[in-house]
Design an enzyme around this catalytic site. Structure first.
Site, PDB file in Angstrom:
ATOM      1  N   TYR A  50      32.001  28.199  50.361  1.00  0.00           N
ATOM      2  CA  TYR A  50      33.285  27.496  50.199  1.00  0.00           C
ATOM      3  C   TYR A  50      33.590  26.635  51.435  1.00  0.00           C
ATOM      4  O   TYR A  50      34.547  25.866  51.427  1.00  0.00           O
ATOM      5  CB  TYR A  50      34.449  28.470  49.996  1.00  0.00           C
ATOM      6  CG  TYR A  50      34.371  29.353  48.769  1.00  0.00           C
ATOM      7  CD1 TYR A  50      33.393  29.176  47.792  1.00  0.00           C
ATOM      8  CD2 TYR A  50      35.287  30.383  48.581  1.00  0.00           C
ATOM      9  CE1 TYR A  50      33.325  29.999  46.689  1.00  0.00           C
ATOM     10  CE2 TYR A  50      35.227  31.205  47.471  1.00  0.00           C
ATOM     11  CZ  TYR A  50      34.239  31.019  46.529  1.00  0.00           C
ATOM     12  OH  TYR A  50      34.180  31.844  45.439  1.00  0.00           O
ATOM     13  N   HIS A 108      26.609  36.532  46.565  1.00  0.00           N
ATOM     14  CA  HIS A 108      27.399  35.633  45.711  1.00  0.00           C
ATOM     15  C   HIS A 108      26.873  35.574  44.269  1.00  0.00           C
ATOM     16  O   HIS A 108      27.643  35.628  43.313  1.00  0.00           O
ATOM     17  CB  HIS A 108      27.408  34.226  46.341  1.00  0.00           C
ATOM     18  CG  HIS A 108      28.601  33.402  45.972  1.00  0.00           C
ATOM     19  ND1 HIS A 108      29.158  32.494  46.834  1.00  0.00           N
ATOM     20  CD2 HIS A 108      29.345  33.338  44.840  1.00  0.00           C
ATOM     21  CE1 HIS A 108      30.191  31.902  46.242  1.00  0.00           C
ATOM     22  NE2 HIS A 108      30.318  32.405  45.032  1.00  0.00           N
TER      23      HIS A 108
HETATM   24  N1  LIG Z   1      32.208  34.759  42.828  1.00  0.00           N
HETATM   25  C1  LIG Z   1      32.185  33.601  42.201  1.00  0.00           C
HETATM   26  O1  LIG Z   1      31.136  33.139  41.753  1.00  0.00           O
HETATM   27  C2  LIG Z   1      33.458  32.826  42.046  1.00  0.00           C
HETATM   28  C3  LIG Z   1      33.528  31.740  41.156  1.00  0.00           C
HETATM   29  C4  LIG Z   1      34.744  31.075  41.023  1.00  0.00           C
HETATM   30  C5  LIG Z   1      35.847  31.483  41.759  1.00  0.00           C
HETATM   31  N2  LIG Z   1      35.747  32.516  42.647  1.00  0.00           N
HETATM   32  C6  LIG Z   1      36.921  32.988  43.445  1.00  0.00           C
HETATM   33  O2  LIG Z   1      37.977  33.272  42.536  1.00  0.00           O
HETATM   34  C7  LIG Z   1      39.134  32.543  42.960  1.00  0.00           C
HETATM   35  C8  LIG Z   1      40.027  32.232  41.782  1.00  0.00           C
HETATM   36  O3  LIG Z   1      39.341  31.499  40.785  1.00  0.00           O
HETATM   37  P1  LIG Z   1      39.581  29.924  40.565  1.00  0.00           P
HETATM   38  O4  LIG Z   1      40.126  29.305  41.789  1.00  0.00           O
HETATM   39  O5  LIG Z   1      38.302  29.414  39.993  1.00  0.00           O
HETATM   40  O6  LIG Z   1      40.616  29.855  39.358  1.00  0.00           O
HETATM   41  P2  LIG Z   1      42.017  30.513  38.981  1.00  0.00           P
HETATM   42  O7  LIG Z   1      42.540  31.329  40.089  1.00  0.00           O
HETATM   43  O8  LIG Z   1      41.855  31.123  37.628  1.00  0.00           O
HETATM   44  O9  LIG Z   1      42.912  29.221  38.775  1.00  0.00           O
HETATM   45  C9  LIG Z   1      43.296  28.416  39.852  1.00  0.00           C
HETATM   46  C10 LIG Z   1      44.040  27.216  39.295  1.00  0.00           C
HETATM   47  O10 LIG Z   1      45.235  27.666  38.647  1.00  0.00           O
HETATM   48  C11 LIG Z   1      46.388  27.064  39.251  1.00  0.00           C
HETATM   49  N3  LIG Z   1      47.407  28.117  39.321  1.00  0.00           N
HETATM   50  C12 LIG Z   1      47.470  29.172  40.183  1.00  0.00           C
HETATM   51  N4  LIG Z   1      48.550  29.926  39.911  1.00  0.00           N
HETATM   52  C13 LIG Z   1      49.163  29.354  38.862  1.00  0.00           C
HETATM   53  C14 LIG Z   1      50.336  29.667  38.118  1.00  0.00           C
HETATM   54  N5  LIG Z   1      51.075  30.747  38.415  1.00  0.00           N
HETATM   55  N6  LIG Z   1      50.696  28.855  37.095  1.00  0.00           N
HETATM   56  C15 LIG Z   1      49.957  27.755  36.794  1.00  0.00           C
HETATM   57  N7  LIG Z   1      48.830  27.404  37.444  1.00  0.00           N
HETATM   58  C16 LIG Z   1      48.446  28.200  38.471  1.00  0.00           C
HETATM   59  C17 LIG Z   1      45.931  26.597  40.621  1.00  0.00           C
HETATM   60  O11 LIG Z   1      46.626  25.440  41.011  1.00  0.00           O
HETATM   61  P3  LIG Z   1      47.475  25.343  42.395  1.00  0.00           P
HETATM   62  O12 LIG Z   1      46.544  25.716  43.517  1.00  0.00           O
HETATM   63  O13 LIG Z   1      47.917  23.940  42.424  1.00  0.00           O
HETATM   64  O14 LIG Z   1      48.603  26.340  42.228  1.00  0.00           O
HETATM   65  C18 LIG Z   1      44.454  26.252  40.362  1.00  0.00           C
HETATM   66  O15 LIG Z   1      44.353  24.955  39.803  1.00  0.00           O
HETATM   67  C19 LIG Z   1      38.542  31.306  43.654  1.00  0.00           C
HETATM   68  O16 LIG Z   1      39.500  30.624  44.433  1.00  0.00           O
HETATM   69  C20 LIG Z   1      37.445  31.961  44.452  1.00  0.00           C
HETATM   70  O17 LIG Z   1      37.984  32.609  45.599  1.00  0.00           O
HETATM   71  C21 LIG Z   1      34.574  33.205  42.784  1.00  0.00           C
END
Ligand SMILES: NC(=O)c1ccc[n+]([C@@H]2O[C@H](COP(=O)([O-])OP(=O)(O)OC[C@H]3O[C@@H](n4cnc5c(N)ncnc54)[C@H](OP(=O)(O)O)[C@@H]3O)[C@@H](O)[C@H]2O)c1
Length: 278
Positions: A50, A108
Site C-alpha cells: 500500500y 498478503h
Molecule cells: N488483503 C487484501 O488482499 C485486501 C484487499 C483489499 C482491501 N484490503 C484492506 O481492506 C480495507 C477495506 O477494504 P476497501 O478499502 O477495499 O473497501 P471498503 O472498506 O469495503 O470500502 C471503502 C469505500 O467505501 C466508502 N465508505 C466507507 N465508509 C462508508 C460509509 N459509512 N458509507 C458510504 N461509503 C463508505 C469509502 O469512501 P470514503 O473513504 O470516501 O469514506 C471507500 O470508497 C482496505 O482499505 C485494506 O486495508 C485488503
C-alpha cells in the site's frame, strides 16, 4: 466508543473492528488515521504494497496513545516469499513504520502457482520468534492453503484476512476458521466500488432500523463472526462505521441479507487458487 474484543488462537485478542487504510497515505493519510484513532479505532490495517506503512507508523507515533494500545498490521508482498527476502522485507516494514515491532504481520496472497508460501510462513514464524512481529497470520488463503501450513509447519495463522461481504459470504472458509480458532478479518467489507450500499435489501433494512446501509452491512459482519476493516477517509463515516455494536437486526433481516450471496460475488474476480499478486 467502546469496541468489544474477538479472541483467537495463541492468546490473540483483537478489537472487533479495524480501520482499512488502502489509499490513506501521505500527510492526509496520517491525519485521517489519527482522527480514526481519536474516535476509538485501535486496529489498523496496512501492507508493504500500500506504500503507506510510513503514514500508519507516523499516526501511531503522533496520536498521543501509548504504543501498546494499538494493533498495527502489515503484509508481506508476493514477490518476497523466499525466506531471506521475506525476512528482509519484514525488517524493512518495521523500519518504515518507525516502530519497535509490528503487532500483526500477514502474508498478503498465497500465490500458489509460485508455491513459496510455506517458506514465507516459516520466515514469519522466525520473525515472530525474534520479536520483530508479535502475531502472525495470512490473507487470501483458502482452507487448503491453511491445512498445508498446519501439516508442514505445525502452526496455523492467528488471522486470515479475506474478501467478505454479503455478495460473497464465504461460508466454508468461515466454518474452517471457526473450527480452528483463526480470526476472520473481512476486506472490502462494504463492497468497495460495488452497488452493495444501494442494494434495495440493504437500504430497506437500514430504513427499518433508522441506521445507514453501511451499518447494516457491518452489523452482518459482526453477526457472522468476522472482523470488518472498513476504510474511510471521512471522520463522519469513520464514526458511523464504528457505531455498530448496539444494532439488533432480526433473524428475518439476516435471512434477507443471505439472499444477496452470488456465485460470482467476488468484486474483482480474485480467486486465490489462481490469482497471484506480487
Ligand atoms: N488483503 C487484501 O488482499 C485486501 C484487499 C483489499 C482491501 N484490503 C484492506 O481492506 C480495507 C477495506 O477494504 P476497501 O478499502 O477495499 O473497501 P471498503 O472498506 O469495503 O470500502 C471503502 C469505500 O467505501 C466508502 N465508505 C466507507 N465508509 C462508508 C460509509 N459509512 N458509507 C458510504 N461509503 C463508505 C469509502 O469512501 P470514503 O473513504 O470516501 O469514506 C471507500 O470508497 C482496505 O482499505 C485494506 O486495508 C485488503
Amino acid at each position: 466508543m467502546d469496541v468489544p474484543a474477538i479472541q483467537g488462537r495463541s492468546g490473540l485478542s483483537l478489537p472487533a473492528i479495524g480501520l482499512g487504510t488502502y489509499s490513506l497515505d501521505g500527510q492526509a493519510g496520517v491525519d485521517a488515521i489519527v482522527e480514526a484513532i481519536g474516535l476509538g479505532y485501535r486496529l489498523l490495517d496496512s501492507a508493504f504494497n500500500y506504500e503507506n506503512e510510513g503514514a500508519v507508523g507516523a499516526a501511531v507515533r503522533h496520536c498521543g496513545l501509548a504504543r501498546q494500545e494499538l494493533i498495527v498490521t502489515s503484509k508481506l508482498p508476493g514477490r518476497h516469499h523466499r525466506f531471506g527476502d521475506a525476512t528482509t522485507t519484514i525488517e524493512e516494514s518495521v523500519l518504515r513504520m518507525g516502530l519497535e515491532s509490528i503487532d500483526l504481520y500477514l502474508i498478503h496472497w498465497p500465490n500458489p502457482l509460485e508455491d513459496h508460501y510455506v517458506e514465507a510462513w516459516s520466515a514469519l514464524i522466525e520473525a515472530r520468534n525474534r520479536g520483530m512481529v508479535r502475531y502472525i497470520g495470512v490473507s487470501n488463503f483458502l482452507p487448503a492453503h491453511l491445512e498445508r501450513l498446519r501439516l508442514e509447519t505445525g502452526e496455523l495463522p492467528s488471522v486470515n484476512q479475506i474478501e467478505l461481504h454479503p455478495y460473497f459470504p464465504q461460508v466454508d472458509a468461515l466454518a474452517y476458521h471457526r473450527e480452528h480458532g483463526v480470526i476472520t478479518e473481512s476486506w472490502s467489507p462494504l463492497g468497495r466500488g460495488s452497488d452493495l450500499l444501494v442494494n434495495p435489501v440493504i437500504v430497506t433494512i437500514a430504513g427499518e432500523h433508522q441506521i445507514t446501509p453501511a451499518q447494516v452491512v457491518l452489523a452482518w459482519h459482526v453477526h457472522v463472526g468476522a472482523l470488518p476493516i472498513p476504510k474511510s477517509k471521512s471522520i463522519e463515516r469513520q464514526r458511523e462505521n464504528l457505531d455498530i455494536f448496539d444494532i439488533e437486526l432480526t433473524a428475518e433481516n439476516f435471512d434477507l441479507i443471505g439472499t444477496l450471496s452470488r456465485d460470482d460475488g467476488r468484486l474483482a474476480d480474485q480467486d486465490p487458487s489462481v490469482y497471484q499478486e506480487f
